[in-house]
Design a protein around this motif. Structure first.
Motif, PDB file in Angstrom:
ATOM      1  N   CYS A 237     -28.321  60.082  59.151  1.00 64.26           N
ATOM      2  CA  CYS A 237     -27.419  61.236  59.152  1.00 64.26           C
ATOM      3  C   CYS A 237     -26.313  61.112  60.183  1.00 64.26           C
ATOM      4  CB  CYS A 237     -28.203  62.532  59.365  1.00 64.26           C
ATOM      5  SG  CYS A 237     -29.181  62.580  60.876  1.00 64.26           S
ATOM      6  N   ASP A 343     -25.883  77.409  58.651  1.00 63.78           N
ATOM      7  CA  ASP A 343     -25.313  76.503  57.647  1.00 63.78           C
ATOM      8  C   ASP A 343     -24.853  75.172  58.251  1.00 63.78           C
ATOM      9  OD1 ASP A 343     -25.440  78.294  55.274  1.00 63.78           O
ATOM     10  OD2 ASP A 343     -24.079  79.512  56.474  1.00 63.78           O
ATOM     11  N   PHE A 345     -25.813  72.289  57.524  1.00 63.18           N
ATOM     12  CA  PHE A 345     -25.623  71.283  56.475  1.00 63.18           C
ATOM     13  C   PHE A 345     -24.157  71.173  56.092  1.00 63.18           C
ATOM     14  CE2 PHE A 345     -25.359  69.763  52.119  1.00 63.18           C
ATOM     15  CZ  PHE A 345     -26.293  68.734  52.071  1.00 63.18           C
ATOM     16  N   THR A 356     -20.085  69.465  46.819  1.00 62.15           N
ATOM     17  CA  THR A 356     -21.020  68.436  47.273  1.00 62.15           C
ATOM     18  C   THR A 356     -21.775  67.883  46.074  1.00 62.15           C
ATOM     19  OG1 THR A 356     -21.288  69.426  49.464  1.00 62.15           O
ATOM     20  CG2 THR A 356     -23.039  67.960  48.703  1.00 62.15           C
ATOM     21  N   LYS A 391     -23.088  62.368  48.623  1.00 62.30           N
ATOM     22  CA  LYS A 391     -24.366  61.955  49.209  1.00 62.30           C
ATOM     23  C   LYS A 391     -25.042  61.005  48.218  1.00 62.30           C
ATOM     24  CE  LYS A 391     -23.676  65.367  52.195  1.00 62.30           C
ATOM     25  NZ  LYS A 391     -23.199  65.109  53.569  1.00 62.30           N
ATOM     26  N   TRP A 427     -36.987  67.683  50.960  1.00 62.43           N
ATOM     27  CA  TRP A 427     -35.559  67.677  51.298  1.00 62.43           C
ATOM     28  C   TRP A 427     -34.783  68.614  50.377  1.00 62.43           C
ATOM     29  CZ3 TRP A 427     -30.881  66.755  49.019  1.00 62.43           C
ATOM     30  CH2 TRP A 427     -29.787  66.592  49.875  1.00 62.43           C
ATOM     31  N   ALA A 430     -35.215  72.248  51.141  1.00 65.98           N
ATOM     32  CA  ALA A 430     -34.469  72.706  52.315  1.00 65.98           C
ATOM     33  C   ALA A 430     -32.965  72.764  52.072  1.00 65.98           C
ATOM     34  CB  ALA A 430     -34.769  71.788  53.502  1.00 65.98           C
ATOM     35  N   HIS A 431     -32.447  71.859  51.236  1.00 64.50           N
ATOM     36  CA  HIS A 431     -30.990  71.713  51.139  1.00 64.50           C
ATOM     37  C   HIS A 431     -30.421  71.905  49.736  1.00 64.50           C
ATOM     38  CE1 HIS A 431     -31.250  70.230  55.217  1.00 64.50           C
ATOM     39  NE2 HIS A 431     -32.037  69.237  54.846  1.00 64.50           N
ATOM     40  N   TYR A 434     -27.255  73.925  48.825  1.00 64.73           N
ATOM     41  CA  TYR A 434     -25.919  73.500  49.246  1.00 64.73           C
ATOM     42  C   TYR A 434     -25.265  72.535  48.249  1.00 64.73           C
ATOM     43  CZ  TYR A 434     -27.117  75.464  53.811  1.00 64.73           C
ATOM     44  OH  TYR A 434     -27.469  76.312  54.822  1.00 64.73           O
ATOM     45  N   SER A 457     -32.943  73.906  43.216  1.00 62.78           N
ATOM     46  CA  SER A 457     -31.486  73.831  43.294  1.00 62.78           C
ATOM     47  C   SER A 457     -30.855  74.358  42.012  1.00 62.78           C
ATOM     48  CB  SER A 457     -31.029  72.385  43.530  1.00 62.78           C
ATOM     49  OG  SER A 457     -29.616  72.308  43.579  1.00 62.78           O
TER      50      SER A 457
END
Length: 723
Positions: A237, A343, A345, A356, A391, A427, A430-431, A434, A457
């Motif tokens: 990261c 936020d 991230f 993203t 990503k 992961w 958690a994300h 976004y 998501s």
């Protein structure tokens, strides 16, 4: 058996997991036999842990610092130091000092040991500290040693030195630092590759090897956060180029003209603190970006000059200047910065105003190894051009990390290795909120991700299959009369059709494949996207047509159709060509050549294996004909497009022409050994036919494989502007 070996080698352990239980035993036994014969079988692609470790942990945690110079060594170090005198420096390195020869010598010694490629002048600006030792720097050859007549304070001393600098760029470097290899060249590279870059900063590391900063965040209340402070700097990261709110002034590079245009460091922050943050905000207000460069690693002895206590001394101005900064930039902070500690991230790479996209593929792209990787490289490049925050999650836990660097330098955050292996569900939980889009690639790399994506998501799920695998596998099974491959093809068909149902949009590189999807599932949104794009025409060939006489095959041998193709060509087609043109030679280029492929080498056949991009270009420039004798396969063939882009006429089969509508008029399929040999012989003998086919191929590429053609398709589902 050779087809099965290639199939096993290509798909590794993953196909084993989807086979029905009765076939697993047979598969395992055949694999064991293949391994005994020298193949890698089920364990093909077991990651090279040492390679990954060298990349990710190549930077030792204990930084191996030189450390401050002891007083007893001053004379020796001063006698050893010297710098070249440069009339027109590209960079002026400005080192503000207030005494402390021990640290300033440490800094200068590290620069001398790691001189950049670019011409530089080194400036030390001593701010009337009264320290007599520091005046000994006047004896260092090539060093510009400026002594302020009165104490100006840190900020004004920097501005004064900058006004006297001659470089096109200014690099402000604290004297309590040590630079490491690539410290300056990598920062300059950002300005070459990112025309909108206005300020770039280094990865700052403490002497014990822990991270001080990987860029910084400014919260809505004007407080700051050093990203990664005290963390392990080797984590992925912190390994990618990214836009940040600010970079600490301990090691920053800025164009000299821009710095002066903005009025230098704002003197409202005299004597020090927040002037570097303010500069970052001014640069952004001027329409430029502030970038963090992880490849520039600087060891920083934080607090040597001003201490760490914000309640006394110059350090107390950190609190005072935060209030001044908040008053100056209040409107910007309210409009585009997050409340404190929220936020992260999005805040850590300023991605709140960008879409993203997470790409999931079986491995990091290896564009010099296979066409599928080149596809993903094109996609990544396009998404970056579309302004997206990209990503990349590698399904392979331990990929070849040699391919990580170019992606990270392009601004792509990577996920692989020990920190992420087997942790995608956690992961994404958690994300996942976004993410705007997730692009899954290939069936075996996608099947484990759909369920957690649906659960955690709301991102649009996009699936790119490269080709319809089960069609290729069915064709191979039919050619070889192999029941095991037929069974595997049936399993693959069920898997691919499940992925089509679960995706929001399905992409393939040929209209025939999207038609297959729509015929099977009319409700599925399926689109045809160009396999590659070419931004420029190939450079003119250096070899005259009269000097081109040989044949070229390009293709990686993890892919079973390629192995079959070259064996068929050498065994069946080449003898027919040699009957008329015995002097003709063939070059076979491709990674991971098997023993069976290596055995094809002879006086007439060169098995070159993997070659560099430059060597491959030379191969194309010297080739008379590119041969693509595929007998089975699916989808658009990258090797056909690549040869056409290089202006080399192609002889191929109907399989090689799949998905290339209209090309059959200028490149008729040759599906038998006699027909294939006849087309090759014609192009060897007839310059006019060669030229006509070469020009037709170049036109086809220009009309169908441009950046804009690919962008138009993806823009239907991924508008670049924020929702």
């Amino acid at each position: 058996m050779s087809g099965l070996k290639a199939f096993i080698s290509q798909n590794g352990r993953r196909i084993y997991k989807i086979l029905p239980l009765p076939h697993r035993v047979k598969y395992f036994m055949l694999n064991a036999m293949y391994s005994l014969l020298g193949g890698s079988g089920l364990f093909n692609g077991i990651p090279n842990y040492e390679s990954w470790k060298r990349h990710t942990y190549g930077m030792p945690l204990q930084a191996g610092v030189l450390g401050p110079v002891a007083a007893a060594d001053y004379a020796r170090v001063l006698g050893e130091l010297s710098f070249p005198v440069v009339e027109n420096p590209v960079v002026s390195v400005i080192i503000p000092a207030y005494g402390r020869l021990d640290h300033t010598l440490m800094c200068l010694r590290s620069i001398a040991a790691n001189m950049p490629r670019a011409p530089v002048e080194i400036i030390v600006a001593e701010d009337a500290s009264g320290d007599q030792d520091i005046l000994r720097l006047a004896q260092v050859a090539g060093l510009r040693f400026i002594v302020n007549p009165v104490n100006l304070g840190f900020l004004r001393s920097c501005n004064n030195a900058a006004a006297q600098a001659h470089g096109d760029y200014l690099f402000f470097l604290n004297n309590d630092t040590e630079v490491t290899p690539g410290w300056l060249d990598s920062l300059l590279d950002l300005f070459a590759t990112h025309p909108d870059c206005g300020l770039a900063g280094s990865r700052l590391v403490y002497p014990d090897g822990s991270l001080q900063e990987a860029g910084g965040v400014i919260w809505r209340d004007a407080s700051g956060m050093n990203l990664g402070k005290f963390d392990d700097p080797r984590r992925l990261c912190y390994g990618y180029v990214k836009e940040v709110d600010y970079v600490s002034g301990a090691a920053i590079l800025v164009p000299a003209a821009l710095f002066r245009e903005l009025g230098a460091f704002d003197e409202r922050y005299v004597p020090a603190y927040y002037e570097d943050t303010d500069l970052a905000f001014q640069i952004r207000a001027a329409g430029r970006k502030v970038l963090y460069q992880p490849a520039s690693r600087v060891i920083h002895y934080e607090g040597v000059s001003h201490g760490k206590d914000v309640g006394s001394g110059i350090k107390a101005y950190q609190v005072v200047n935060q209030q001044k900064f908040r008053e100056k930039w209040q409107a910007v902070l309210q409009a585009s910065h997050f409340p404190k500690d929220q936020d992260l991230f999005l805040a850590r790479d300023r991605s709140a105003a960008r879409k993203t996209i997470l790409i999931i593929d079986h491995d990091l792209p290896q564009p010099d190894q296979d066409a599928g990787s080149r596809v993903m490289q094109c996609f990544i490049q396009l998404f970056l051009q579309m302004g997206m925050n990209v990503k990349f999650w590698s399904h392979r836990d331990w990929p070849d990390a040699a391919y990580a660097g170019p992606l990270e330098q392009a601004g792509v955050e990577l996920f692989y290795g020990e920190e992420y292996a087997g942790r995608f569900p956690a992961w994404i939980k958690a994300h996942g909120g976004y993410l705007d889009y997730v692009l899954l690639s290939r069936p075996l790399s996608s099947k484990d991700y759909m369920a957690p994506l649906r659960r955690h998501s709301r991102a649009k799920r996009l699936y790119y299959g490269h080709d319809i695998h089960y069609l290729r596998m069915e064709a191979e099974a039919g050619l070889r009369q192999d029941r095991l491959l037929a069974t595997a093809a049936a399993v693959m068909k069920r898997l691919e059709q499940r992925l089509w149902r679960e995706a929001d949009v399905v992409y393939y590189p040929s209209a025939s494949e999207t038609a297959t999807v729509q015929a099977a599932m009319p409700d599925v949104v399926a689109r045809t996207v160009p396999l590659f794009f070419y931004e420029t025409k190939a450079a003119p060939a250096h070899t005259p047509l009269a000097g081109r006489r040989d044949l070229l095959f390009v293709g990686g041998f993890r892919h079973a159709p390629n192995a079959d193709a070259v064996q068929w060509f050498v065994q069946e087609i080449l003898p027919r060509i040699h009957a008329t043109r015995p002097e003709v030679r063939v070059t076979i280029v491709g990674s991971q050549a098997t023993p069976a492929i290596l055995a094809l080498a002879s006086e007439a056949v060169t098995v070159a294996g993997h070659v560099s991009e430059a060597e491959l270009r030379r191969c194309y420039q010297q080739a008379r004909v590119a041969i693509v004798p595929l007998r089975f396969g699916a989808g658009v063939k990258g090797k056909v497009l690549e040869a056409m882009h290089e202006g080399v006429p192609v002889v191929t089969t109907a399989v090689g022409l799949q998905g290339l509508a209209g090309l059959e008029h200028t490149m008729p399929a040759a599906d038998t050994a006699d027909a294939f040999a006849a087309q090759v012989l014609e192009l060897l003998a007839d310059d006019h036919a060669w030229q006509a086919r070469s020009e037709a191929a170049s036109r086809y590429i220009e009309e169908n494989f441009s950046v804009e053609a690919m962008r138009r398709i993806f823009a239907l589902d991924m508008p670049a502007e924020p929702a």
